[in-house]
Design a protein around this motif. Structure first.
Motif, PDB file in Angstrom:
ATOM      1  N   TYR A 242       0.828  -1.215   0.000  1.00 21.81           N
ATOM      2  CA  TYR A 242       0.000   0.000   0.000  1.00 21.81           C
ATOM      3  C   TYR A 242       0.861   1.263   0.000  1.00 21.81           C
ATOM      4  O   TYR A 242       0.461   2.283  -0.567  1.00 21.81           O
ATOM      5  CB  TYR A 242      -0.971  -0.010   1.182  1.00 21.81           C
ATOM      6  CG  TYR A 242      -2.190  -0.884   0.929  1.00 21.81           C
ATOM      7  CD1 TYR A 242      -3.149  -0.509  -0.015  1.00 21.81           C
ATOM      8  CD2 TYR A 242      -2.381  -2.077   1.620  1.00 21.81           C
ATOM      9  CE1 TYR A 242      -4.260  -1.303  -0.258  1.00 21.81           C
ATOM     10  CE2 TYR A 242      -3.493  -2.876   1.392  1.00 21.81           C
ATOM     11  CZ  TYR A 242      -4.431  -2.488   0.446  1.00 21.81           C
ATOM     12  OH  TYR A 242      -5.531  -3.278   0.199  1.00 21.81           O
TER      13      TYR A 242
ATOM     14  N   ASP B  60       1.644   1.829  -3.574  1.00 25.85           N
ATOM     15  CA  ASP B  60       0.527   2.486  -4.263  1.00 25.85           C
ATOM     16  C   ASP B  60       0.504   3.984  -3.973  1.00 25.85           C
ATOM     17  O   ASP B  60       0.210   4.801  -4.858  1.00 25.85           O
ATOM     18  CB  ASP B  60      -0.806   1.865  -3.808  1.00 25.85           C
ATOM     19  CG  ASP B  60      -0.988   0.435  -4.299  1.00 25.85           C
ATOM     20  OD1 ASP B  60      -0.239   0.016  -5.206  1.00 25.85           O
ATOM     21  OD2 ASP B  60      -1.877  -0.258  -3.765  1.00 25.85           O
ATOM     22  N   LEU B  61       0.815   4.332  -2.722  1.00 27.56           N
ATOM     23  CA  LEU B  61       0.844   5.737  -2.313  1.00 27.56           C
ATOM     24  C   LEU B  61       1.914   6.502  -3.098  1.00 27.56           C
ATOM     25  O   LEU B  61       1.673   7.612  -3.591  1.00 27.56           O
ATOM     26  CB  LEU B  61       1.126   5.806  -0.818  1.00 27.56           C
ATOM     27  CG  LEU B  61       0.913   7.126  -0.080  1.00 27.56           C
ATOM     28  CD1 LEU B  61      -0.531   7.597  -0.184  1.00 27.56           C
ATOM     29  CD2 LEU B  61       1.308   6.973   1.389  1.00 27.56           C
TER      30      LEU B  61
ATOM     31  N   GLU C  81       0.976   7.246  -6.746  1.00 26.32           N
ATOM     32  CA  GLU C  81       0.034   8.356  -6.973  1.00 26.32           C
ATOM     33  C   GLU C  81       0.739   9.632  -7.424  1.00 26.32           C
ATOM     34  O   GLU C  81       0.190  10.399  -8.210  1.00 26.32           O
ATOM     35  CB  GLU C  81      -0.756   8.646  -5.689  1.00 26.32           C
ATOM     36  CG  GLU C  81      -1.858   7.657  -5.415  1.00 26.32           C
ATOM     37  CD  GLU C  81      -2.681   8.047  -4.195  1.00 26.32           C
ATOM     38  OE1 GLU C  81      -2.648   9.235  -3.797  1.00 26.32           O
ATOM     39  OE2 GLU C  81      -3.343   7.162  -3.633  1.00 26.32           O
TER      40      GLU C  81
ATOM     41  N   TRP D  64       6.128  11.232   2.295  1.00 27.89           N
ATOM     42  CA  TRP D  64       4.996  10.684   3.046  1.00 27.89           C
ATOM     43  C   TRP D  64       5.461  10.130   4.381  1.00 27.89           C
ATOM     44  O   TRP D  64       6.318   9.254   4.422  1.00 27.89           O
ATOM     45  CB  TRP D  64       4.314   9.563   2.262  1.00 27.89           C
ATOM     46  CG  TRP D  64       3.422  10.033   1.163  1.00 27.89           C
ATOM     47  CD1 TRP D  64       3.681  10.001  -0.183  1.00 27.89           C
ATOM     48  CD2 TRP D  64       2.103  10.589   1.296  1.00 27.89           C
ATOM     49  NE1 TRP D  64       2.633  10.518  -0.889  1.00 27.89           N
ATOM     50  CE2 TRP D  64       1.637  10.881  -0.012  1.00 27.89           C
ATOM     51  CE3 TRP D  64       1.282  10.878   2.392  1.00 27.89           C
ATOM     52  CZ2 TRP D  64       0.383  11.438  -0.243  1.00 27.89           C
ATOM     53  CZ3 TRP D  64       0.035  11.435   2.153  1.00 27.89           C
ATOM     54  CH2 TRP D  64      -0.415  11.710   0.851  1.00 27.89           C
TER      55      TRP D  64
ATOM     56  N   SER E 121       4.066   7.975   7.698  1.00 27.40           N
ATOM     57  CA  SER E 121       2.930   7.083   7.925  1.00 27.40           C
ATOM     58  C   SER E 121       3.117   6.276   9.202  1.00 27.40           C
ATOM     59  O   SER E 121       4.235   6.097   9.694  1.00 27.40           O
ATOM     60  CB  SER E 121       2.743   6.128   6.735  1.00 27.40           C
ATOM     61  OG  SER E 121       3.729   5.113   6.728  1.00 27.40           O
TER      62      SER E 121
ATOM     63  N   LYS F  32      -4.056  10.664   4.276  1.00 30.79           N
ATOM     64  CA  LYS F  32      -4.693   9.486   3.681  1.00 30.79           C
ATOM     65  C   LYS F  32      -4.804   8.407   4.749  1.00 30.79           C
ATOM     66  O   LYS F  32      -3.842   8.155   5.483  1.00 30.79           O
ATOM     67  CB  LYS F  32      -3.875   8.955   2.503  1.00 30.79           C
ATOM     68  CG  LYS F  32      -3.888   9.858   1.301  1.00 30.79           C
ATOM     69  CD  LYS F  32      -3.765   9.093  -0.005  1.00 30.79           C
ATOM     70  CE  LYS F  32      -5.009   8.328  -0.351  1.00 30.79           C
ATOM     71  NZ  LYS F  32      -5.033   7.820  -1.730  1.00 30.79           N
TER      72      LYS F  32
ATOM     73  N   ILE G  77      -5.611   4.433   4.970  1.00 22.92           N
ATOM     74  CA  ILE G  77      -5.735   3.254   4.114  1.00 22.92           C
ATOM     75  C   ILE G  77      -6.027   2.034   4.985  1.00 22.92           C
ATOM     76  O   ILE G  77      -5.242   1.689   5.870  1.00 22.92           O
ATOM     77  CB  ILE G  77      -4.458   3.055   3.275  1.00 22.92           C
ATOM     78  CG1 ILE G  77      -4.313   4.241   2.319  1.00 22.92           C
ATOM     79  CG2 ILE G  77      -4.498   1.737   2.506  1.00 22.92           C
ATOM     80  CD1 ILE G  77      -2.978   4.373   1.659  1.00 22.92           C
TER      81      ILE G  77
ATOM     82  N   ALA H 278      -1.383   8.162   6.663  1.00 23.55           N
ATOM     83  CA  ALA H 278      -0.225   8.784   6.018  1.00 23.55           C
ATOM     84  C   ALA H 278      -0.501  10.281   5.866  1.00 23.55           C
ATOM     85  O   ALA H 278      -1.641  10.695   5.658  1.00 23.55           O
ATOM     86  CB  ALA H 278       0.030   8.158   4.651  1.00 23.55           C
TER      87      ALA H 278
END
Length: 301
Positions: A89, A92-93, A96, A254, A256, A281, A283, A296
């Motif tokens: 994940y 994926d972040l 983006e 980021w 997190s 975000k 998730i 995050a």
């Protein structure tokens, strides 16, 4: 035919049930711990810490090419499928802000706060995406163990480094060096607020496994004090992390952290609002019957 665990990330290598014959081929030492359970499936006794550790060794060797892995007695032996989810994940972040393409290679740098004796996140992150990592920890034994794992696996040697945090009040301070930049930081914070609460969690887990043995307390996944609890629990820890992240706002894209309890989220969102972050975000990830999530945040618009 293998049955998929649809709750895990689509790229997670552990979506299917454990193939014990294949795992035993990779690590014959796992064989004595595998037996047929009451449902007629091959499995291990998840209340046995040694069996859990041997399963982790087999998974790391079979799926991630890590031939030598060990941890000291009573240190956290994490469930690997859930740890892999966090990494995927994060990928994926990062995608983006990279045109939808997952960035790969050693130029992508991650910071694992609380790397632990097991070094799991950097191992999976490097073996899956080629990322480089810095891992930090308060515990000198954990740092020594993580460094030992790195040193005996050539593919990890120049890609992961470990730094000891000498001040338990600090998280990023003294770990992130001036001018150093990270693409992301990640953390599995101690989520209990006291040793008593951690022990209660242990008893509950053992009861759910149906393996309570009188007064004996065996935590199947292990864990030292600092790995399991801190004063104020995860809310206090993540709040401190948010406060410290403001000082290095331009040094990490980021930030997190895992958040175990949904009841913690309002307090964490409030701290993020105070810190005036650019984006947040949340998730969600499901692991077995447990729903987990990570939050995050970034200061970069």
């Amino acid at each position: 035919m293998s049955v998929e665990k649809n709750i895990l990330h689509p790229r997670n290598k552990h979506r299917s049930r454990y193939d014990f014959p294949e795992l035993i081929k990779s690590l014959p030492d796992l064989y004595p711990f595998v037996a047929t359970n009451v449902h007629g499936d091959e499995s291990i006794d998840f209340s046995n810490p040694l069996a859990v550790k041997m399963l982790n060794k087999a998974l790391l060797k079979h799926f991630y090419g890590v031939s030598t892995w060990d941890i000291p007695a009573n240190y956290l032996c994490p469930p690997i499928p859930g740890r892999a989810d966090y990494i995927h994940y994060i990928a994926d972040l990062l995608a983006e802000s990279n045109g939808g393409i997952i960035p790969r290679g050693k130029h992508i740098k991650g910071l694992d706060i609380g790397v632990g004796a097991n070094c799991i996140y950097p191992i999976i992150g490097h073996q899956e995406y080629g990322w480089s990592f810095v891992g930090s920890d308060l515990d000198p034994i954990a740092i020594k163990s993580a460094r030992a794992i790195i040193s005996v696996n050539p593919q990890l040697k120049d890609e992961i480094s470990c730094r000891q945090q000498h001040n338990k009040q600090h998280i990023f301070k003294s770990i992130v060096k001036p001018g150093e930049r990270f693409d992301f930081s990640m953390c599995n914070p101690p989520f209990h607020s006291s040793a008593v609460e951690a022990q209660s969690g242990t008893r509950r887990k053992l009861h759910n496994l149906g393996k309570q043995r009188g007064k004996e307390q065996v935590l199947n996944f292990g864990g030292q004090g600092a790995e399991l609890w801190c004063e104020g629990g995860e809310v206090a820890f993540v709040r401190r992390m948010i406060e410290e992240s403001t000082a290095i706002a331009d040094q990490c894209l980021w930030f997190s952290s895992l958040v175990s309890k949904s009841a913690s989220l309002p307090f964490i969102y409030s701290a993020l609002k105070t810190a005036d972050v650019a984006r947040i975000k949340t998730i969600e990830m499901a692991q077995g019957q447990k729903i987990s999530r990570f939050v995050a945040w970034t200061f970069i618009d």
